[in-house]
Design a protein around this motif. Structure first.
Motif, PDB file in Angstrom:
ATOM      1  N   ARG A  79       0.844  -1.192   0.000  1.00 32.70           N
ATOM      2  CA  ARG A  79       0.000   0.000   0.000  1.00 32.70           C
ATOM      3  C   ARG A  79       0.882   1.245   0.000  1.00 32.70           C
ATOM      4  NH1 ARG A  79      -3.649   1.081   5.155  1.00 32.70           N
ATOM      5  NH2 ARG A  79      -1.592   1.616   5.963  1.00 32.70           N
ATOM      6  N   LYS A  80       0.485   2.259  -0.774  1.00 34.17           N
ATOM      7  CA  LYS A  80       1.246   3.496  -0.852  1.00 34.17           C
ATOM      8  C   LYS A  80       0.279   4.654  -1.017  1.00 34.17           C
ATOM      9  CE  LYS A  80       5.147   5.638  -3.206  1.00 34.17           C
ATOM     10  NZ  LYS A  80       6.140   5.521  -4.299  1.00 34.17           N
ATOM     11  N   ARG A  81       0.581   5.750  -0.309  1.00 33.26           N
ATOM     12  CA  ARG A  81      -0.314   6.903  -0.360  1.00 33.26           C
ATOM     13  C   ARG A  81       0.517   8.179  -0.254  1.00 33.26           C
ATOM     14  NH1 ARG A  81      -5.379   8.075   3.770  1.00 33.26           N
ATOM     15  NH2 ARG A  81      -6.056  10.051   2.846  1.00 33.26           N
ATOM     16  N   ASN A  88       2.686  18.340   3.266  1.00 30.96           N
ATOM     17  CA  ASN A  88       2.998  17.181   2.419  1.00 30.96           C
ATOM     18  C   ASN A  88       3.006  15.938   3.302  1.00 30.96           C
ATOM     19  OD1 ASN A  88       3.540  18.375  -0.222  1.00 30.96           O
ATOM     20  ND2 ASN A  88       5.280  19.381   0.792  1.00 30.96           N
ATOM     21  N   SER A  89       2.460  14.841   2.783  1.00 34.44           N
ATOM     22  CA  SER A  89       2.460  13.577   3.530  1.00 34.44           C
ATOM     23  C   SER A  89       2.645  12.407   2.570  1.00 34.44           C
ATOM     24  CB  SER A  89       1.141  13.413   4.303  1.00 34.44           C
ATOM     25  OG  SER A  89       0.048  13.293   3.408  1.00 34.44           O
ATOM     26  N   ALA A  90       3.310  11.390   3.073  1.00 39.01           N
ATOM     27  CA  ALA A  90       3.525  10.177   2.280  1.00 39.01           C
ATOM     28  C   ALA A  90       3.576   8.983   3.223  1.00 39.01           C
ATOM     29  CB  ALA A  90       4.807  10.264   1.470  1.00 39.01           C
ATOM     30  N   THR A  91       2.830   7.921   2.914  1.00 41.93           N
ATOM     31  CA  THR A  91       2.835   6.694   3.717  1.00 41.93           C
ATOM     32  C   THR A  91       2.971   5.498   2.792  1.00 41.93           C
ATOM     33  OG1 THR A  91       0.411   6.496   3.610  1.00 41.93           O
ATOM     34  CG2 THR A  91       1.346   7.702   5.486  1.00 41.93           C
ATOM     35  N   SER A  92       3.598   4.476   3.309  1.00 40.72           N
ATOM     36  CA  SER A  92       3.735   3.232   2.544  1.00 40.72           C
ATOM     37  C   SER A  92       3.722   2.064   3.502  1.00 40.72           C
ATOM     38  CB  SER A  92       5.037   3.234   1.727  1.00 40.72           C
ATOM     39  OG  SER A  92       6.151   3.211   2.581  1.00 40.72           O
TER      40      SER A  92
END
Length: 241
Positions: free
Chosen positions: A99-101, A136-140
């Motif tokens: 999963r990546k967002r 800014n946000s990033a999750t994986s």
């Protein structure tokens, strides 16, 4: 303090019991008084013979169990049948997840009835309402899982019909103990079977036993060595780490 002393006393008795078995082979389980023994001693009332069965009792082609062509399968409480256990199962499961967002947010108020300009006068140097907020946000996430199992067991054991239920289904129980040197291998089986599933050889396979309970283990010197010491077991239960 009293509870601690009681606990230590129980451990001492358990240790003494183990020390008392040093140099002795494990004893067999007594069969007299078991449910199987009781079922054989009181198999129930004999079936009433019909007039046709009485006529054919002395015939060579009689259908009686004692005749040449009689049905010798287990039919009533106290009868014995053979349970065939042949387990050869394999299971393999593999799961993969990913999963990546990514997100970006920007907000500014360059003009709003002149209010941002007035607010800019009171803000620190370099700050203004035109670029008020920017995020800014990033999750994986990734995961992997797999299960692989292989079981194989081939056994045969004689079981006893310990009860006949109201719908005609048999409740069976069987046990077998084999002692080799100072180790006893024990096999236990129980469950419910339909009379029509019993073969002409008076056998039934484990997959036709409902609520089957099969236990294959042992007790003796080898089993004791494989078990952790009492102190280690207590530490595993008490210690949180």
């Amino acid at each position: 303090m009293h509870r601690i002393l009681s606990f230590l006393y129980v451990l001492f008795l358990a240790g003494c019991q183990s020390l008392g078995d040093v140099g002795k082979a494990p004893e067999f389980t007594e069969t007299r008084g078991s449910l199987e023994y009781s079922s054989m001693m009181s198999p129930g009332f004999p079936a009433q013979l019909t007039p046709t069965q009485r006529r054919d009792a002395a015939s060579l082609w009689s259908a009686e169990r004692q005749s040449l062509l009689g049905d010798r399968r287990a039919l009533r409480r106290g009868d014995i049948l053979t349970v065939v256990i042949e387990i050869d199962e394999k299971a393999e499961i593999s799961n993969t997840t990913s999963r990546k967002r990514t997100g970006k947010t920007s907000m500014g108020i360059p003009s709003f009835f002149g209010l941002p300009q007035r607010a800019n006068e009171k803000l620190p140097i370099g700050a203004n309402m035109a670029d008020a907020v920017e995020t800014n946000s990033a999750t994986s996430h990734s995961g992997n899982g797999s299960v692989r199992r292989n079981e194989k067991l081939t056994l045969r054991v004689a079981a006893t019909v310990v009860d006949v239920l109201q719908n005609g289904v048999f409740a069976i129980e069987g046990s077998q103990e084999v002692r080799v040197n100072f180790e006893i291998r024990e096999l236990l089986v129980s469950g419910y079977v339909r009379p029509e599933d019993i073969s002409r050889q008076n056998q039934i396979t484990y997959d036709k036993i409902a609520s089957a309970r099969i236990s294959y283990g042992g007790r003796g010197q080898i089993t004791q060595v494989l078990q952790p010491a009492y102190g280690q077991q207590i530490n595993d239960i008490i210690l949180p780490f």
